[in-house]
Enzyme design. Structure first.
Site, short mmCIF file in Angstrom:
data_model
loop_
_atom_site.label_atom_id
_atom_site.label_comp_id
_atom_site.label_asym_id
_atom_site.label_seq_id
_atom_site.Cartn_x
_atom_site.Cartn_y
_atom_site.Cartn_z
N GLU A 50 0.84 -1.19 0.00
CA GLU A 50 0.00 0.00 0.00
C GLU A 50 0.88 1.25 0.00
O GLU A 50 1.68 1.45 0.89
CB GLU A 50 -0.87 -0.07 1.28
N ASP B 44 -1.08 -1.39 5.89
CA ASP B 44 -1.02 -0.89 7.27
C ASP B 44 -2.00 -1.66 8.14
O ASP B 44 -3.05 -2.07 7.67
CB ASP B 44 -1.41 0.59 7.32
N ASP C 193 -4.21 -0.70 10.13
CA ASP C 193 -5.23 0.21 10.64
C ASP C 193 -6.49 0.10 9.78
O ASP C 193 -6.55 -0.74 8.89
CB ASP C 193 -4.69 1.65 10.69
N ASP D 107 -7.79 2.04 7.47
CA ASP D 107 -7.56 2.26 6.04
C ASP D 107 -6.86 1.07 5.39
O ASP D 107 -7.22 0.64 4.31
CB ASP D 107 -6.67 3.49 5.83
#
Ligand code: 0RA
Length: 646
Positions: free
Chosen positions: A434, A512, A514, A516
Site C-alpha cells: 500500500e 497498514d 489500521d 484504512d
C-alpha cells in the site's frame, strides 16, 4: 468352516481394521485433506454427514451440534440409532464396525440412501482414528448403549447403560493434538456457516449449534438454529441479501431427471458478477463439472430461444455469447449422484457424463415455464442480456490491451515493479504494498534475490461496483496482471484465467494495520476473489502481518502483534520499558520491516483460503456493494481493527 478357521479369519479381519486405523493416523491428509484448520473442521462435517444421510433417508429431522468447553464436539441426531447387534462376519457390534473399520460407513445397510463422496463420506471411523477420545451413545429399542475409543482403539465392547424413550445417536469426539498440531480450537463461524449451508441444501432438517466455551452478556451460551422450509430458494435470498433483484422472485425447480435428483434456484440482480454455486451430495464443487455445464447449456439454450423469438435481438449488431446470459445471475445447482466421480486439482469437479443432460433438461423445463408465465420478467432478463453483450464488447477491447501488453512485452513489466533476480516462480514472492512510501521501504528491506515489490497507489478500484471494462482499464489492476504474468484467455475459454506464466508462487498483500489498511486489503482481496479466484484456491495469496508495537528497554527490543503480547513483553522487561506504536508500515525502517514482516524465518504470513465460496460471495457483495446498513452491521460484528486507532 472350522472353529480354528473362523477364529483365524476373524483375527485377520480385526488386524486389517487396526491397520486401517493406523494408516489413517499415519497419513491423515489422505483421508481428510490436511491436518490444519480445515482438516480439524472436516471431522465435524464427517460426523454430521452420517446424520444428514439418516435424515435424507427420512429417519431423522433434528441434528444438534455442541462445541464443548474442551473443544470436543458432540453431534446428536434423532435417527434410527446405529445398530448395536453383533455383526455376523466381524463378531463385534455393528456400532464397533462402523467406528473402527475404514470404509464400513453405512454400507452394510443396503436401504440407506448413502450418496456421500469426495472428501466427505470417508466414514466416521476416520474421525475416530484421529480423535484422542470418542464416545458413541446409541438410543435404540428402549435401551441406551455406549462405547468408547481412544485414538481409534476400542476401550470396551458396546454395553447397555440404561433405558430410554429416545431414539438416536450421540457422538462426542475430541480431536487428537498429536495429529492436529497447529490447532485443535474450533471456529464457531466456520461451523455455523457450513451448518447453515447444509440446512439450505436439505430443507426440513433442523440443525442447531451451541458454543459451550463462553457465554454472552446474559450468561447464556451462544446458540443458533438453522432450518429452511424452502431450501435453495431461501439460500438464493440469503446470498443476494444485499443485491437488488430485477425479477419478481427466485426461479426454482426440484425434481428427478433420469433417476438423478436435481434442484436448481436462480435470480437475476443489478450487479455485473456471475455467482454460480454447485453442489454434489452436499459438497461444494468449486471446480464445477458436468452438472454446472449442463446448467449453463440449459440456460443459454432456453434464453436464446426465447430472445430470438421475442424479436428483441433483431437490431443487435453483434452476437450474444454464453457469458452474457450469466451477468448478474446468482444460481445454485444441487444434485445427488449415487456414485460420483470427482476430478480436478482439488477433486471438486464432477465427472459423471450422465448428469449434464439431466441438469440441462431440468433447467430448460423450469425456465421455459417461467418465461411463459412471467412475460415482464422475461423481457427484463433479455434486456439485461443485451446490456451485458454491449458491455462485453467494450470490455473486450480493454481486455485485449491487458493481453497484448503481457503477451508482447517480454520486458514490458510495469515500471513500478521492483522485480527479483530469481527466475523460478516457485521460489519467488511479490509484495503488493500500500502506497509508494511503504513501497520504497519494502524495496530497501527485501531480499532482492527472491522478493519483488509492487507498490499500489492508494485505494485500488472497487471491482464489486465496476463494470468489467472499467476493471480492465484500471492502471493499478493492469499492473497486477502484468506483474504476476497472469493473462486472460486459454485455448478452450476466451475468458478463463491463464496461470501458466505465473511469475510468483507467493503473492503477499502488505497493508497498514489500521482501518484504512484493512479497507485496502479488502479491496485487493475482492479483486482477487472476483477476477483471480484460482490464485486463492491454489493457495498463492497471502497477507503479511506487520507488528503493532515495538517494546524497548535499553538495548533490548521486542515486537508485539497484539496488546496481550505487548503486556507480556513489558512485564518481562520490567520498569522503564518504552512502547512505540506502529501506525503504519511507513513508520518502520527497512531493517525493521524485514525483521518482522518480510524475513521468512521470522514473519507470519496468513494464507488466504476460501472455506465456503457461497459465504465469501455474500460477504464480498455485502462489504463492497451498494447497500450500507448490512455492511455497517457486519463491520461492527467483525471489527478486528476498529479499536486499534483509539
Ligand atoms: C446403518 C443402519 C442403521 C442406522 C445407521 C447406519 C445410522 C448411522 C448413523 C450415524 C450417525 N447417526 C446414525 N444413525 C443411523 C439402522 C438400520 C435399521 O435400523 O434398520
Amino acid at each position: 468352516m472350522s472353529e480354528e478357521q473362523k477364529k483365524g479369519s476373524y483375527s485377520a479381519d480385526s488386524i486389517q481394521a487396526l491397520e486401517g486405523m493406523e494408516h489413517v493416523r499415519m497419513r491423515p491428509s489422505m483421508y481428510i485433506g490436511d491436518v490444519g484448520v480445515r482438516g480439524l473442521h472436516h471431522l465435524v462435517y464427517e460426523v454430521i454427514d452420517n446424520s444428514i444421510d439418516e435424515a435424507m433417508g427420512g429417519h431423522c429431522d433434528t441434528i444438534d451440534v455442541w462445541i464443548n468447553e474442551d473443544n470436543s464436539v458432540s453431534v446428536k441426531d434423532n435417527g434410527r440409532g446405529i445398530p448395536v447387534d453383533i455383526h455376523k462376519k466381524e463378531g463385534v457390534s455393528a456400532l464397533e464396525v462402523v467406528m473402527t473399520k475404514i470404509g464400513a460407513g453405512g454400507k452394510f445397510d443396503k436401504d440407506s440412501y448413502k450418496v456421500s463422496g469426495g472428501l466427505h463420506g470417508v466414514g466416521v471411523s476416520v474421525v475416530n482414528a484421529l480423535s484422542a477420545a470418542l464416545k458413541a451413545t446409541v438410543h435404540r429399542d428402549g435401551k441406551i448403549w455406549e462405547q468408547e475409543y481412544e485414538r481409534g482403539k476400542t476401550m470396551y465392547p458396546a454395553k447397555p447403560i440404561g433405558e430410554t424413550d429416545y431414539r438416536g445417536t450421540i457422538i462426542t469426539f475430541k480431536p487428537d493434538h498429536e495429529i492436529f498440531q497447529q490447532t485443535t480450537e474450533y471456529n464457531y463461524e466456520t461451523l455455523a456457516s457450513r451448518l447453515r449451508e447444509l440446512s439450505f441444501l436439505n430443507k426440513g432438517i433442523t440443525i442447531t449449534l451451541t458454543d459451550k466455551r463462553e457465554t454472552d452478556e446474559k450468561g447464556e451460551f451462544v446458540t443458533e438454529e438453522f432450518t429452511s422450509t424452502e431450501g435453495l430458494k431461501e439460500f438464493i435470498r440469503f446470498l443476494d441479501e444485499t443485491r437488488e433483484p430485477i425479477i419478481g422472485d427466485v426461479i426454482s425447480m426440484e425434481g428427478e431427471k433420469n433417476d438423478i435428483p436435481v434442484e436448481v434456484a436462480m435470480i437475476y440482480n443489478t450487479s455485473y458478477s456471475e455467482n454460480l454455486h454447485s453442489y454434489v451430495n452436499n459438497i461444494n464443487t468449486h471446480e464445477g463439472g458436468t452438472h454446472l455445464s449442463g446448467f449453463r447449456r440449459g440456460l443459454t439454450h432456453t434464453l436464446k430461444k426465447y430472445a430470438d423469438a421475442s424479436g428483441m435481438l433483431d437490431k443487435l449488431k453483434f452476437d450474444i455469447a454464453g457469458d452474457d446470459f450469466r451477468e448478474g445471475l446468482t444460481a445454485i445447482i444441487s444434485v445427488k449422484v449415487a456414485e460420483p466421480q470427482f476430478e480436478g486439482q482439488t477433486k471438486t469437479k464432477l465427472g459423471n457424463r450422465e448428469v449434464s443432460a439431466a441438469v440441462s433438461q431440468a433447467v430448460s423445463e423450469m425456465l421455459e415455464n417461467y418465461l411463459e408465465e412471467n412475460p415482464n420478467d422475461a423481457r427484463t432478463i433479455v434486456q439485461k442480456v443485451i446490456l451485458a453483450a454491449t458491455a462485453r464488447h467494450a470490455a473486450r477491447k480493454a481486455r485485449e490491451m491487458v493481453q497484448r501488453k503481457t503477451v508482447m512485452s517480454g520486458g514490458g513489466l510495469p515500471g513500478k515493479l521492483s522485480d527479483c533476480s530469481e527466475q523460478d516462480p516457485e521460489k519467488c514472492e511479490v509484495f503488493l504494498v500500500e502506497g509508494d512510501s511503504a513501497g520504497g521501504t519494502a524495496k530497501q528491506g527485501r531480499d532482492r534475490m527472491f522478493q519483488a515489490i509492487l507498490p499500489l497507489r492508494g485505494k485500488i478500484l472497487n471491482v464489486e461496483k465496476a463494470m468489467q471494462h472499467k476493471v480492465f482499464e484500471n492502471e493499478e489492476i493492469r499492473n497486477i496482471y502484468t506483474a504476476l504474468g497472469v493473462t486472460i484467455g486459454t485455448e478452450e475459454d476466451s475468458k478463463a484465467l491463464n496461470l501458466e506464466k505465473l511469475r510468483y508462487h507467493k503473492v503477499v498483500i502488505m497493508c497498514d494495520a489500521d482501518v484504512d489498511g484493512s479497507h485496502i486489503e479488502t479491496l485487493i482481496l475482492t479483486f482477487f476473489f472476483r477476477y483471480m479466484k484460482e490464485l486463492i484456491e491454489r493457495g498463492h495469496i497471502y497477507i503479511a502481518t506487520p507488528p503493532l508495537y515495538l517494546v524497548k528497554k535499553g538495548a533490548k527490543k521486542e515486537y508485539a502483534w497484539d496488546d496481550n503480547q505487548r503486556d507480556i513483553i513489558m512485564a518481562k522487561f520490567g520498569e522503564g520499558s518504552k512502547i512505540q506504536r506502529y501506525k503504519g508500515l511507513g513508520e518502520m525502517n527497512a531493517i525493521q520491516l524485514w525483521d518482522t514482516t518480510m524475513k521468512p524465518s521470522a514473519r507470519t504470513l496468513r494464507q488466504v483460503v476460501i472455506d465456503s465460496a457461497a459465504e465469501a460471495d455474500r460477504v464480498f457483495s455485502m462489504l463492497m456493494g451498494d447497500e450500507v446498513p448490512p455492511r455497517r452491521e457486519f463491520i461492527e460484528k467483525n471489527a478486528v481493527y476498529a479499536n486499534i486507532d483509539t
